[in-house]
Design a protein around this motif. Structure first.
Motif, mmCIF file in Angstrom:
data_model
loop_
_atom_site.group_PDB
_atom_site.id
_atom_site.type_symbol
_atom_site.label_atom_id
_atom_site.label_comp_id
_atom_site.label_asym_id
_atom_site.label_seq_id
_atom_site.Cartn_x
_atom_site.Cartn_y
_atom_site.Cartn_z
ATOM 1 N N THR A 1 3.642 -4.027 12.942
ATOM 2 C CA THR A 1 2.532 -3.771 12.390
ATOM 3 C C THR A 1 2.654 -3.716 10.906
ATOM 4 O O THR A 1 1.843 -4.209 10.196
ATOM 5 N N LEU A 2 3.716 -3.630 10.393
ATOM 6 C CA LEU A 2 4.111 -3.844 9.094
ATOM 7 C C LEU A 2 3.887 -5.294 8.413
ATOM 8 O O LEU A 2 3.151 -5.401 7.546
ATOM 9 N N LEU A 3 4.291 -6.194 9.373
ATOM 10 C CA LEU A 3 4.186 -7.568 9.163
ATOM 11 C C LEU A 3 2.695 -7.986 9.372
ATOM 12 O O LEU A 3 2.206 -8.984 8.639
ATOM 13 N N LYS A 4 2.041 -7.379 10.213
ATOM 14 C CA LYS A 4 0.527 -7.608 10.217
ATOM 15 C C LYS A 4 -0.168 -7.509 9.024
ATOM 16 O O LYS A 4 -1.056 -8.018 8.790
ATOM 17 N N MET A 5 0.417 -6.211 8.305
ATOM 18 C CA MET A 5 -0.267 -5.808 7.023
ATOM 19 C C MET A 5 -0.071 -6.830 6.033
ATOM 20 O O MET A 5 -0.933 -7.320 5.061
ATOM 21 N N PHE A 6 1.059 -7.258 5.961
ATOM 22 C CA PHE A 6 1.361 -8.371 4.951
ATOM 23 C C PHE A 6 0.469 -9.441 5.021
ATOM 24 O O PHE A 6 0.075 -10.287 4.058
ATOM 25 N N TYR A 7 -0.119 -9.806 6.530
ATOM 26 C CA TYR A 7 -0.828 -11.225 6.578
ATOM 27 C C TYR A 7 -2.322 -10.797 6.515
ATOM 28 O O TYR A 7 -3.115 -11.724 6.234
ATOM 29 N N MET A 8 -2.759 -9.440 6.143
ATOM 30 C CA MET A 8 -4.107 -9.078 6.172
ATOM 31 C C MET A 8 -4.950 -9.886 4.869
ATOM 32 O O MET A 8 -6.147 -10.386 5.192
ATOM 33 N N SER A 9 -4.267 -10.231 3.929
ATOM 34 C CA SER A 9 -4.986 -10.849 2.767
ATOM 35 C C SER A 9 -4.796 -12.166 2.852
ATOM 36 O O SER A 9 -5.460 -12.991 1.992
ATOM 37 N N HIS A 10 -3.940 -12.794 4.047
ATOM 38 C CA HIS A 10 -3.790 -14.328 4.131
ATOM 39 C C HIS A 10 -4.626 -14.894 5.176
ATOM 40 O O HIS A 10 -4.656 -16.144 5.116
ATOM 41 N N ARG A 11 -5.313 -14.100 6.059
ATOM 42 C CA ARG A 11 -5.504 -14.785 7.303
ATOM 43 C C ARG A 11 -6.538 -15.958 7.059
ATOM 44 O O ARG A 11 -6.506 -16.704 7.913
ATOM 45 N N LYS A 12 -7.322 -15.659 5.946
ATOM 46 C CA LYS A 12 -8.640 -16.917 5.803
ATOM 47 C C LYS A 12 -8.096 -18.221 5.075
ATOM 48 O O LYS A 12 -8.759 -19.041 5.018
#
Length: 381
Positions: free
Chosen positions: A213-224
């Motif tokens: 879940t922490l690593l998913k958080m890292f990705y949140m601003s990168h998804r697009k």
């Protein structure tokens, strides 16, 4: 003619303080009676409460003299470094590190670390970086530890940024996690290294596991903008493994785990978090080792895959002390075995089992990680 619009700081509510804010923050802290009383109690722990009020003016004047010349975050950290040096000499028998020579002092890294102690984990990482001539890190800290305004001020002066764990509404949580993801990326891209624990809360059982879940958080601003694998390379992730020969809070953690097993819950006392911070700072730790892993490169398409690699490095690089080996049943010298027996004597019943496993689990985990590494090496041979 209209007034020029001010640039909005999207991270103002969570970021560390800047140099131009230091003087005002220190002034606010000096006016806080509770903060002055805490410092007085720390200096004179046996004094009764009524005496703290009497000493308050003198302590405030002494504190003002100590911080009067401090106008930057760097000068504040130099003051902290002086206390850190004294603390290391008093509470550790040895402090060592490995792997740091693989890092580039000109690079910024996202250090994803195992988590044993609230205050000392990032402090020891900072000490190692400072000795190597690298800049200190920005530290992720949960808002559950910042209930007192002076604690929040103190941490943000020391380059901490806030992780809002107390939010409950899904929309607020999503916005907060996106802001956090953006801030971590912004820090790395502007040359500021970041320290963050591999999951929420300390690893009280000695089992170091990265929460996907922490690593998913890292990705949140990168998804697009980029793939998960591209984000991993961009953030320059380095696993860090910190090991203490002795954990000053081991008995507290063991009793908590035993209580949860017995009753299904554990109620913390009002000042328990603060007490554990103080105990972690001032308690005897023996030999402490900080192990820096290798910057993660390669194709990691999912948070689970990346978590597995972080875990492999943290567990493989974990420095095993004699206390760990004794707990895992290995025969060491009589002095070590007697020292560990005295740790166990602090607790009883199931808490004793939890305390033993707290030290033994890193041994089992390292053996498992080494076997996995060997298996992968054999498959590529």
């Amino acid at each position: 003619m209209s007034e020029p619009s001010q640039v909005v700081d999207p991270f103002q509510s969570i970021r560390p303080y800047r140099d131009n804010e230091v003087a005002d923050v220190l002034g606010r802290m000096l006016r806080d009676n509770e903060f002055v009383d805490v410092i007085t109690h720390y200096q004179f722990p046996r004094l009764p409460k009524w005496a703290l009020r009497i000493l308050r003016p003198a302590v405030r004047i002494a504190l003002a003299a100590k911080v009067g010349e401090i106008e930057t975050v760097s000068s504040f950290q130099k003051l902290i470094a002086g206390y850190m040096t004294k603390m290391i000499s008093r509470t550790t028998s040895r402090l060592s590190c490995s792997g740091i020579d693989q890092l580039d002092p000109q690079e910024a890294y996202l250090f994803v670390s195992n988590h044993r102690d609230i205050a000392m984990d990032p402090a020891f990482v900072n000490w190692a970086l400072y000795q190597y001539g690298m800049n200190t890190v920005r530290i992720a800290i949960g808002d559950n530890l910042l209930k007192k305004s002076y604690v929040s001020d103190l941490m943000r002066l020391n380059k901490s940024f806030i992780v809002r764990r107390s939010l409950k509404a899904p929309r607020e949580m999503m916005a907060s996690m996106t802001q956090l993801s953006e801030y971590i990326d912004h820090s790395i891209m502007t040359g500021h290294s970041v320290w963050i624990a591999q999951r929420e809360g300390r690893s009280k059982d000695g089992n170091d596991r990265t929460d996907p879940t922490l690593l998913k958080m890292f990705y949140m601003s990168h998804r697009k903008q980029r793939s998960f694998s591209e984000m991993t390379e961009r953030l320059n992730i380095v696993p860090v493994s910190i090991s203490y020969e002795y954990d000053p809070c081991d008995a507290m953690k063991a009793r908590e785990l035993a209580a949860i097993e017995e009753t299904g819950k554990y109620e913390k006392s009002q000042y328990e978090d603060i007490d554990s911070i103080v105990k972690g700072i001032t308690g005897a730790k023996g030999h402490v080792h900080v192990s820096f892993g290798q910057p993660i490169r390669g194709n990691y398409e999912t948070p689970e895959q990346l978590a597995q690699e972080i875990d492999r490095q943290i567990r493989s690089d974990y420095y095993l002390h004699p206390s760990n080996l004794v707990a895992a049943g290995e025969s060491i010298d009589a002095k070590t075995e007697q020292a560990f027996a005295s740790r166990l004597a602090q607790v009883s019943g199931r808490a004793e089992d939890f305390l033993r496993n707290m030290y033994a689990n890193p041994v089992y985990n390292r053996r498992e990680a080494e076997a996995l590494t060997q298996k992968e090496a054999d498959s590529h041979a």
